[in-house]
Design a protein around this motif. Structure first.
Motif, mmCIF file in Angstrom:
data_model
loop_
_atom_site.group_PDB
_atom_site.id
_atom_site.type_symbol
_atom_site.label_atom_id
_atom_site.label_comp_id
_atom_site.label_asym_id
_atom_site.label_seq_id
_atom_site.Cartn_x
_atom_site.Cartn_y
_atom_site.Cartn_z
ATOM 1 N N ARG A 298 -1.263 13.868 110.322
ATOM 2 C CA ARG A 298 -1.801 15.162 110.771
ATOM 3 C C ARG A 298 -0.697 16.186 111.071
ATOM 4 N NH1 ARG A 298 -7.339 14.707 111.391
ATOM 5 N NH2 ARG A 298 -8.168 12.686 112.045
ATOM 6 N N PHE A 299 0.345 16.155 110.270
ATOM 7 C CA PHE A 299 1.391 17.173 110.309
ATOM 8 C C PHE A 299 1.715 17.566 108.874
ATOM 9 C CE2 PHE A 299 2.047 14.936 114.298
ATOM 10 C CZ PHE A 299 2.295 15.958 115.204
ATOM 11 N N VAL A 300 2.321 18.742 108.704
ATOM 12 C CA VAL A 300 2.717 19.197 107.379
ATOM 13 C C VAL A 300 4.022 19.971 107.493
ATOM 14 C CG1 VAL A 300 1.422 21.382 107.510
ATOM 15 C CG2 VAL A 300 1.935 20.356 105.257
ATOM 16 N N VAL A 301 4.851 19.866 106.467
ATOM 17 C CA VAL A 301 6.016 20.731 106.304
ATOM 18 C C VAL A 301 5.656 21.754 105.227
ATOM 19 C CG1 VAL A 301 8.406 20.881 105.498
ATOM 20 C CG2 VAL A 301 7.714 19.005 107.015
ATOM 21 N N LEU A 302 5.733 23.031 105.560
ATOM 22 C CA LEU A 302 5.443 24.092 104.604
ATOM 23 C C LEU A 302 6.753 24.600 104.015
ATOM 24 C CD1 LEU A 302 2.735 26.157 106.540
ATOM 25 C CD2 LEU A 302 2.375 24.410 104.785
ATOM 26 N N ARG A 303 6.752 24.830 102.710
ATOM 27 C CA ARG A 303 7.948 25.291 102.025
ATOM 28 C C ARG A 303 7.609 26.443 101.078
ATOM 29 N NH1 ARG A 303 11.767 21.153 102.565
ATOM 30 N NH2 ARG A 303 10.936 19.034 102.889
ATOM 31 N N GLY A 304 8.639 27.185 100.700
ATOM 32 C CA GLY A 304 8.531 28.166 99.625
ATOM 33 C C GLY A 304 7.391 29.146 99.771
ATOM 34 N N ALA A 305 6.581 29.242 98.718
ATOM 35 C CA ALA A 305 5.487 30.205 98.691
ATOM 36 C C ALA A 305 4.477 29.948 99.800
ATOM 37 C CB ALA A 305 4.794 30.169 97.327
ATOM 38 N N MET A 306 4.256 28.681 100.158
ATOM 39 C CA MET A 306 3.230 28.362 101.148
ATOM 40 C C MET A 306 3.591 28.913 102.527
ATOM 41 S SD MET A 306 0.776 26.955 99.489
ATOM 42 C CE MET A 306 1.280 28.108 98.187
ATOM 43 N N ILE A 307 4.849 28.770 102.932
ATOM 44 C CA ILE A 307 5.207 29.291 104.247
ATOM 45 C C ILE A 307 5.282 30.816 104.214
ATOM 46 C CG2 ILE A 307 7.699 29.059 103.893
ATOM 47 C CD1 ILE A 307 5.662 28.736 107.173
ATOM 48 N N ARG A 308 5.636 31.385 103.069
ATOM 49 C CA ARG A 308 5.645 32.847 102.966
ATOM 50 C C ARG A 308 4.233 33.406 103.149
ATOM 51 N NH1 ARG A 308 9.291 35.467 99.562
ATOM 52 N NH2 ARG A 308 8.101 37.350 100.123
ATOM 53 N N ALA B 278 -7.579 31.161 112.745
ATOM 54 C CA ALA B 278 -6.709 29.999 112.595
ATOM 55 C C ALA B 278 -5.921 30.182 111.304
ATOM 56 C CB ALA B 278 -7.551 28.725 112.535
ATOM 57 N N VAL B 279 -4.584 30.264 111.420
ATOM 58 C CA VAL B 279 -3.762 30.664 110.265
ATOM 59 C C VAL B 279 -3.782 29.611 109.173
ATOM 60 C CG1 VAL B 279 -1.485 31.436 109.519
ATOM 61 C CG2 VAL B 279 -2.294 32.007 111.819
ATOM 62 N N GLY B 280 -3.627 28.350 109.537
ATOM 63 C CA GLY B 280 -3.605 27.296 108.525
ATOM 64 C C GLY B 280 -4.908 27.192 107.757
ATOM 65 N N ARG B 281 -6.010 27.304 108.457
ATOM 66 C CA ARG B 281 -7.306 27.226 107.767
ATOM 67 C C ARG B 281 -7.527 28.450 106.871
ATOM 68 N NH1 ARG B 281 -11.964 23.960 111.073
ATOM 69 N NH2 ARG B 281 -10.663 22.147 111.579
ATOM 70 N N THR B 282 -6.982 29.589 107.298
ATOM 71 C CA THR B 282 -7.089 30.765 106.444
ATOM 72 C C THR B 282 -6.259 30.582 105.177
ATOM 73 O OG1 THR B 282 -7.317 32.100 108.448
ATOM 74 C CG2 THR B 282 -6.928 33.280 106.399
ATOM 75 N N LEU B 283 -5.087 29.977 105.302
ATOM 76 C CA LEU B 283 -4.276 29.661 104.121
ATOM 77 C C LEU B 283 -5.054 28.766 103.166
ATOM 78 C CD1 LEU B 283 -1.605 29.579 102.521
ATOM 79 C CD2 LEU B 283 -0.895 27.674 103.989
ATOM 80 N N ILE B 284 -5.726 27.757 103.712
ATOM 81 C CA ILE B 284 -6.544 26.870 102.878
ATOM 82 C C ILE B 284 -7.592 27.679 102.124
ATOM 83 C CG2 ILE B 284 -8.303 25.050 102.959
ATOM 84 C CD1 ILE B 284 -6.756 23.874 105.348
ATOM 85 N N ALA B 285 -8.273 28.571 102.828
ATOM 86 C CA ALA B 285 -9.339 29.361 102.205
ATOM 87 C C ALA B 285 -8.792 30.285 101.124
ATOM 88 C CB ALA B 285 -10.076 30.173 103.272
#
Length: 429
Positions: free
Chosen positions: A163-173, A387-394
């Motif tokens: 239940r953790f993630v490392v975000l990189r590149g385009a995803m963290i941007r 929620a930022v992460g869930r918005t990224l998913i959407a």
């Protein structure tokens, strides 16, 4: 927290309100505890009065040379002093027990909250947007080729576990762009004051916003007693703890972007794939402090603020009013926003906007001074914006293309240096 005086005045109404939450009546137990507490207080006051009277008589006996009476009264004073201390300790114990019991009982719900046992009785009140018709089978966010290089679950598991993630590149941007976009929208168009708060708080703050004592297992505590916030609702709401505000200052409207931490106790086996349910995540939170007369209108306003984020991102969603069996512990009324996730072929919660009445204010002792009359408790509201992460998913799932790339919402382009999509190999272009 509930007002024991109100329960005394109308125990049947209190039990009926809890019944809407499908909970048994608590008034009899609480009133029994209250009666024992009041009897202990009265006994202590009676003993204190006897001690005070005997203390006065001691001096008089000594002045007239009545040594026998002097010694008797001095012994009585000592006896009453011990009795007063014992009764005070007992009253304090009973008071603490009653306070703890009151803090463990959820808020009563508003009269127009639907009745029902669980989420199946929640009522949809509106929708916005239409789910996109794909000419291919859409996949979940973690299976989209454009997203895979930037969603590193393996490294996160090595570092921290599940239940953790490392975000990189385009995803963290994109993740960072989403948070900045949300803040700008709430500050510039919705009139919220941007606020930066700690993520470590004292125990009192967690009690104030009803995370404690009932939900201790859902949060993380450090070895020196601080608690990691599950949402900045805790810090933003507690900024008015212990205050008496001038009515002219209300409403107070705040927003904050913070890290959030939840143990996800009781969620074993739920949403274990991807980043839908994480121990560490980010949210842009909204909190309002209002008068009792304006809180329900503010609830509608806050809901519209959260909806505006989804509308500007072009993400289809629906608004749900939660029933008595599904509503949160501190809320009198809650709207959930559920965004469409084509990879799951269902709507999923992305924001919960709640009005809490004076429930939290009583725990925090947060009041305001009306133009006329005595200080009253404020009303508090909170909601995700979003929620930022869930918005990224959407964004990823709704923007995915047949070639594995992802088209990004136009409102994010300025935050990404004019980039408009993520290529199938995970590069912003």
């Amino acid at each position: 927290m509930h007002d024991i005086r109100a329960i005394r005045e109308n125990p049947a109404a209190f039990d009926a309100a809890l019944a809407v939450r499908n909970l048994p009546g608590e008034s009899s137990r609480l009133l029994s505890m209250d009666q024992a507490r009041r009897e202990a207080i009265l006994a202590g006051e009676t003993a204190q009065a006897a001690q005070n009277a005997a203390s006065k008589d001691v001096g008089a006996a000594k002045a007239r040379g009545d040594n026998a009476e002097f010694e008797r009264l001095r012994a009585l004073v000592a006896e009453k002093k011990d009795e007063v201390a014992r009764l005070k300790a007992e009253a304090d114990r009973l008071d603490a027990e009653l306070r703890d019991a009151l803090m463990r009982i959820p808020n009563v719900v508003h009269a127009d909250v639907p009745k029902g046992a669980d989420e199946d009785a929640n009522v949809e009140i509106r929708r916005w947007g239409s789910p996109r018709n794909f000419d291919f089978t859409p996949v979940e966010h973690f299976d989209i080729p454009a997203a895979k290089p930037g969603l590193d679950f393996a490294t996160a598991a090595k570092l921290s576990g599940s239940r953790f993630v490392v975000l990189r590149g385009a995803m963290i941007r994109i993740h960072r762009a989403l948070a900045q976009f949300m803040l700008d929208l709430h500050v510039n168009e919705h009139g919220l004051e941007e606020t930066w708060t700690p993520v470590l708080v004292k125990e009192d703050a967690m009690y104030g916003t009803n995370q404690l004592p009932k939900f201790a297992e859902d949060s993380y505590q450090t070895t020196n007693g601080w608690w990691l916030i599950p949402t900045s609702e805790v810090t933003l709401t507690n900024t008015v703890a212990g205050e008496i505000l001038d009515e002219s200052l209300l409403p107070i409207r705040m927003t904050a972007h913070t890290q959030c931490f939840r143990s996800e106790a009781g969620s074993a086996g739920k949403d274990t794939s991807g980043m839908l349910r994480q121990h560490q995540f980010e949210k842009v939170e909204m909190v309002s402090i209002t008068t009792p007369e304006t809180s329900l209108a503010e609830h509608e306003r806050m809901t519209r603020c959260a909806e505006a984020v989804l509308q500007k991102l072009g993400l289809p969603y629906r608004v749900i009013v939660l029933c008595g069996g599904d509503i949160g512990f501190g809320a009198i009324k809650t709207h959930d926003l559920e965004v469409w996730l084509p990879g799951q072929n269902k709507y999923r919660e992305i924001s919960s906007v709640s009005v809490c009445g004076d429930f939290q204010a009583r725990r925090m002792n947060a009041r305001y001074r009306p133009a006329r009359g005595k200080p009253e408790f404020v009303h508090t509201l909170n909601g995700s914006g979003l929620a930022v992460g869930r918005t990224l998913i959407a964004v990823l799932e709704n923007g995915q293309q047949a070639d594995g790339s992802v088209d990004l919402p136009a409102v994010l382009h300025p935050y990404l240096g004019g980039k408009t999509r993520v290529s199938a190999d995970g590069v912003l272009v």
